[in-house]
Design a protein around this motif. Structure first.
Motif, PDB file in Angstrom:
ATOM      1  N   ALA A 485      28.819  73.085  44.802  1.00 35.16           N
ATOM      2  CA  ALA A 485      28.561  73.654  46.125  1.00 35.16           C
ATOM      3  C   ALA A 485      29.541  74.779  46.451  1.00 35.16           C
ATOM      4  O   ALA A 485      29.169  75.799  47.037  1.00 35.16           O
ATOM      5  CB  ALA A 485      28.643  72.561  47.187  1.00 35.16           C
ATOM      6  N   SER A 486      30.826  74.601  46.079  1.00 35.46           N
ATOM      7  CA  SER A 486      31.840  75.617  46.371  1.00 35.46           C
ATOM      8  C   SER A 486      31.894  76.706  45.311  1.00 35.46           C
ATOM      9  O   SER A 486      32.596  77.705  45.486  1.00 35.46           O
ATOM     10  CB  SER A 486      33.225  74.976  46.484  1.00 35.46           C
ATOM     11  N   GLU A 487      31.161  76.480  44.218  1.00 35.32           N
ATOM     12  CA  GLU A 487      31.182  77.395  43.069  1.00 35.32           C
ATOM     13  C   GLU A 487      32.600  77.572  42.552  1.00 35.32           C
ATOM     14  O   GLU A 487      33.094  78.676  42.313  1.00 35.32           O
ATOM     15  CB  GLU A 487      30.560  78.744  43.436  1.00 35.32           C
ATOM     16  N   ASP A 648      24.712  68.020  53.081  1.00 35.94           N
ATOM     17  CA  ASP A 648      23.990  69.244  53.441  1.00 35.94           C
ATOM     18  C   ASP A 648      24.860  70.178  54.281  1.00 35.94           C
ATOM     19  O   ASP A 648      24.723  71.406  54.198  1.00 35.94           O
ATOM     20  CB  ASP A 648      22.710  68.904  54.207  1.00 35.94           C
ATOM     21  N   ASP A 649      25.761  69.605  55.073  1.00 36.52           N
ATOM     22  CA  ASP A 649      26.650  70.444  55.878  1.00 36.52           C
ATOM     23  C   ASP A 649      27.640  71.202  54.994  1.00 36.52           C
ATOM     24  O   ASP A 649      28.065  72.310  55.333  1.00 36.52           O
ATOM     25  CB  ASP A 649      27.415  69.585  56.885  1.00 36.52           C
ATOM     26  N   THR A 651      26.990  72.279  51.827  1.00 34.12           N
ATOM     27  CA  THR A 651      26.261  73.401  51.224  1.00 34.12           C
ATOM     28  C   THR A 651      25.986  74.488  52.257  1.00 34.12           C
ATOM     29  O   THR A 651      26.067  75.688  51.941  1.00 34.12           O
ATOM     30  CB  THR A 651      24.952  72.907  50.594  1.00 34.12           C
ATOM     31  N   ALA A 652      25.692  74.092  53.487  1.00 34.61           N
ATOM     32  CA  ALA A 652      25.436  75.078  54.536  1.00 34.61           C
ATOM     33  C   ALA A 652      26.707  75.873  54.848  1.00 34.61           C
ATOM     34  O   ALA A 652      26.643  77.088  55.099  1.00 34.61           O
ATOM     35  CB  ALA A 652      24.929  74.383  55.796  1.00 34.61           C
ATOM     36  N   TYR A 654      29.151  76.715  52.789  1.00 33.22           N
ATOM     37  CA  TYR A 654      29.367  77.741  51.769  1.00 33.22           C
ATOM     38  C   TYR A 654      28.272  78.800  51.787  1.00 33.22           C
ATOM     39  O   TYR A 654      28.541  79.974  51.475  1.00 33.22           O
ATOM     40  CB  TYR A 654      29.494  77.100  50.390  1.00 33.22           C
ATOM     41  N   SER A 655      27.094  78.426  52.160  1.00 37.44           N
ATOM     42  CA  SER A 655      26.021  79.422  52.296  1.00 37.44           C
ATOM     43  C   SER A 655      26.359  80.429  53.382  1.00 37.44           C
ATOM     44  O   SER A 655      26.135  81.639  53.229  1.00 37.44           O
ATOM     45  CB  SER A 655      24.687  78.739  52.618  1.00 37.44           C
ATOM     46  N   ASP A 656      26.936  79.948  54.481  1.00 34.01           N
ATOM     47  CA  ASP A 656      27.326  80.836  55.575  1.00 34.01           C
ATOM     48  C   ASP A 656      28.420  81.811  55.134  1.00 34.01           C
ATOM     49  O   ASP A 656      28.473  82.953  55.611  1.00 34.01           O
ATOM     50  CB  ASP A 656      27.816  80.031  56.776  1.00 34.01           C
ATOM     51  N   CYS A 658      28.682  83.210  52.303  1.00 34.37           N
ATOM     52  CA  CYS A 658      28.083  84.264  51.476  1.00 34.37           C
ATOM     53  C   CYS A 658      27.265  85.257  52.299  1.00 34.37           C
ATOM     54  O   CYS A 658      26.901  86.338  51.814  1.00 34.37           O
ATOM     55  CB  CYS A 658      27.201  83.649  50.392  1.00 34.37           C
ATOM     56  N   ASP A 659      26.921  84.868  53.518  1.00 34.45           N
ATOM     57  CA  ASP A 659      26.076  85.741  54.354  1.00 34.45           C
ATOM     58  C   ASP A 659      26.874  86.929  54.886  1.00 34.45           C
ATOM     59  O   ASP A 659      28.061  86.846  55.127  1.00 34.45           O
ATOM     60  CB  ASP A 659      25.490  84.946  55.516  1.00 34.45           C
TER      61      ASP A 659
END
Length: 659
Positions: A485-487, A648-649, A651-652, A654-656, A658-659
């Motif tokens: 998730a954190s890559e 899920d929180d 992954t969300a 780390y997704s944020d 990248c935005d």
């Protein structure tokens, strides 16, 4: 953020004027700098406490500008001071950055000296001897000794940090630096050029001396043996930064230990020197006989100790069993030392040093295994069985009485500060651990970071509890998910080497595409260097590994803890301290376990969020935090990051990013 003192000076009191003026200049020296409210409150408290001559404990959260907050009022007041830290990194930061800034802002011309322990300086005599020995044996010298030789030609300080290309853990350092046992002192041919002597002379002349906690205690130990003459000058103020580590450093410093590996190394060194002596055989043969006697006595003593590995605490009954074999070893060592000293040899310096080292081993053995003189004996003794060695250790049960006659007896004001010394607003655990007065002033300055947006605390409830069936597999699986998730950019930290190795070997095959490291594969310094350079990287390590690590930005974006870092209940020192609290009708869990775990968890946050730009997740893979009554207290004592038990929180989050 209120100072716990009934006596407070007015804001316009003259004592505040010098540092307020310096603060104004600081804004001009550092474009974009703006004083923070907590930093100013801390300066006011320090100026007040120093003016009155009282001690002060300050918890200053990460990002408050703690270092300048104590430097400006003390430097502006012209105070002679000692600044003691736990880590080399903070020492370097103080000398290279923070102190020059404070001196310029205040207009002070105070002289600054950095003083380290003798193992941090090259020994000219031992370095030259190591170079000569290797050249005579193999005709050339190793790359490491070449680097040391180059450094000797150019260095002014002799600091081993100036030697390029030699890892901190390389065994060559023990050959080219000195110890108190093997230093020749004023008899050394290079005494006048000695880097340690030069550094100590500079420290005596300086108005501001930067040291570490270990050296602070070494100064007191020397003063107790030499009518008050120590390493450090008399000062007006003593600043203990990274104060959360002070109790542990004091406990180790004022303890003693002996081990079979230490004796074996000493025996080999003595044998080598005796073999090289240019004396008749009738003088050498008795020496070898004494070496054999000492070796036999050592084996006998450590064999007795090794049988107690399962129950390592050395009580009076066990110490009585060790009395006879230890006395034989002590006598054999003293006889060998005396015989060595009587030998007329060309290499008189080496013989004298070895003779002193043997006497020190005998003295340490006697101290570790001394029978308690009364029921108030405040030492804890135990056996440690390691891979290739047996050790016997003695540590003070509490350091308060020692500090009372050393650090706390100084005619100076003392500041104890760290980002982690309080549990919430409660400083009692820290104050009690050092034996400070109950009336000691305290101040808590919260950190300035926006934890709700910068950090996420993930505590899943679906994992098995520690020691439950299937836990190791579940933890390793969760670690893989988190790293993906954190890559990468993750520290996975464990309560034991066994837990670390179990998770590493279970997880490593599922982490293709990442550089995966484990503590012990290389030196600590090399692992950190590779972790920083070879992203995306993952490091499996034990809890203590993160001390002093500073990885800014997104190099570190995930910290995983396998469980709440409670002290191990079978640790002899912890067990003894717990038993003492229970005997007094107090809860050892509340007074020792919870505070220790809380400080460790907060240290983890401190490694992850170091600046306003840092973002990351702290994961505690211990469902007890959700299920036990103490969990809420632990969570409430941590920085106010968002909390979740849902993956899920994560992954969300780390997704944020990248935005």
């Amino acid at each position: 953020m209120t100072l716990s003192s009934a006596t407070e000076l007015a804001e316009d009191h003259p004592v505040h004027a010098p540092w307020r003026h310096a603060l104004t200049r600081l804004s001009a020296l550092m474009p974009g700098y703006e004083p923070r409210q907590g930093q100013v409150v801390m300066m006011e408290a320090i100026a007040q406490a120093n003016h009155i001559g009282e001690d002060l404990v300050v918890e200053a959260g990460t990002g408050t500008g703690k270092t300048l907050a104590y430097l400006l009022p003390l430097v502006a007041a012209g105070k002679r001071m000692v600044l003691s830290t736990a880590t080399r990194q903070l020492q370097e930061q103080l000398v290279r950055h923070d102190l020059p800034t404070a001196l310029e802002a205040t207009g002070s011309m105070q002289q600054v000296a950095l003083l380290k322990g003798r193992r941090n300086y090259l020994c000219i005599e031992r370095s030259n001897a190591a170079i000569l020995k290797e050249r005579q044996l193999v005709g050339l010298i190793s790359p490491e000794l070449q680097a040391i030789q180059r450094a000797l030609m150019h260095t002014q300080s002799g600091d081993i940090n100036q030697v390029q290309g030699v890892e901190d853990s390389h065994p060559i350092w023990s050959e080219v630096t000195s110890t108190a046992d093997n230093c020749l002192g004023q008899d050394c041919p290079s005494y006048q050029q000695c880097f340690v002597v030069q550094a100590r002379r500079e420290a005596q002349k300086a108005e501001i001396v930067v040291i570490n906690h270990h050296l602070l205690f070494a100064d007191y130990a020397i003063k107790e043996k030499s009518d008050g003459q120590g390493l450090l000058p008399s000062v007006d103020a003593i600043v203990i930064d990274e104060a959360h580590a002070l109790e542990d450093v004091a406990t180790r410093f004022f303890g003693r230990s002996v081990s079979s590996s230490r004796f074996d190394a000493l025996r080999r060194e003595v044998s080598d020197v005796v073999s090289s002596l240019s004396v008749p055989d009738e003088q050498v043969d008795p020496l070898f006989s004494l070496i054999r006697q000492a070796s036999q006595a050592s084996k006998a003593m450590f064999a007795v100790a090794e049988q107690w590995s399962a129950q390592p605490r050395l009580d009076a009954a066990k110490l009585s069993q060790l009395l006879s074999p230890s006395q034989r070893l002590i006598k054999a060592c003293l006889d060998l030392s005396a015989a060595l000293s009587s030998v007329a040899s060309d290499d008189v310096d080496a013989v004298r040093v070895l003779s002193a080292s043997i006497r020190q081993f005998a003295a340490d053995t006697e101290a570790v295994l001394a029978l308690p003189s009364d029921e108030q004996d405040l030492s804890v003794r135990w056996v440690e069985v390691r891979a290739r060695s047996v050790a016997m250790v003695a540590r003070p049960l509490e350091v308060g009485p020692i500090l009372e006659r050393t650090l706390l007896a100084e005619p100076a004001s003392r500041l104890f500060t760290s980002a982690t010394v309080a549990i919430g607003d409660d400083f009692r655990s820290f104050i009690d651990s050092l034996g400070l007065a109950e009336s000691t002033q305290t101040l808590r300055v919260p950190g300035t970071f926006d934890y709700p947006s910068q950090a996420l605390l993930y505590v899943p409830s679906h994992l098995p509890e520690p020691f439950a069936p299937g836990r190791e597999h579940a933890v390793a699986t969760e670690i893989v998910r988190l790293i993906q998730a954190s890559e990468g950019g993750a520290f996975a930290l464990f309560s034991s080497y066994r837990a670390m190795q179990s998770s590493y070997y279970r997880a490593v095959d599922n982490l293709a595409g990442y550089q995966v490291f484990m503590q012990g594969q290389e030196s600590r310094e090399r692992l950190i260097e590779r972790f920083r350079a070879e992203q995306p990287a993952v490091l499996f390590a034990t809890m203590g590994f993160w001390q002093g690590v500073d990885l800014p930005g997104q190099v570190l974006r995930m910290v995983i803890l396998d469980k709440v870092p409670f002290p191990p209940p079978d640790d002899p020192l912890f067990a003894a301290r717990s038993a003492r609290l229970k005997a007094a009708g107090q809860s050892s869990f509340a007074r020792l376990s919870i505070p220790s775990a809380t400080i460790s968890l907060r240290q983890g946050f401190g490694r992850l969020i170091r600046s306003k730009e840092d973002r990351g997740v702290v994961s505690i893979l211990d469902p007890r935090v959700r299920r036990r009554s103490y969990g809420r207290a632990l969570l409430n004592a941590l920085p106010p990051a968002r909390k979740t038990e849902h993956f899920d929180d994560v992954t969300a989050f780390y997704s944020d990013l990248c935005d």
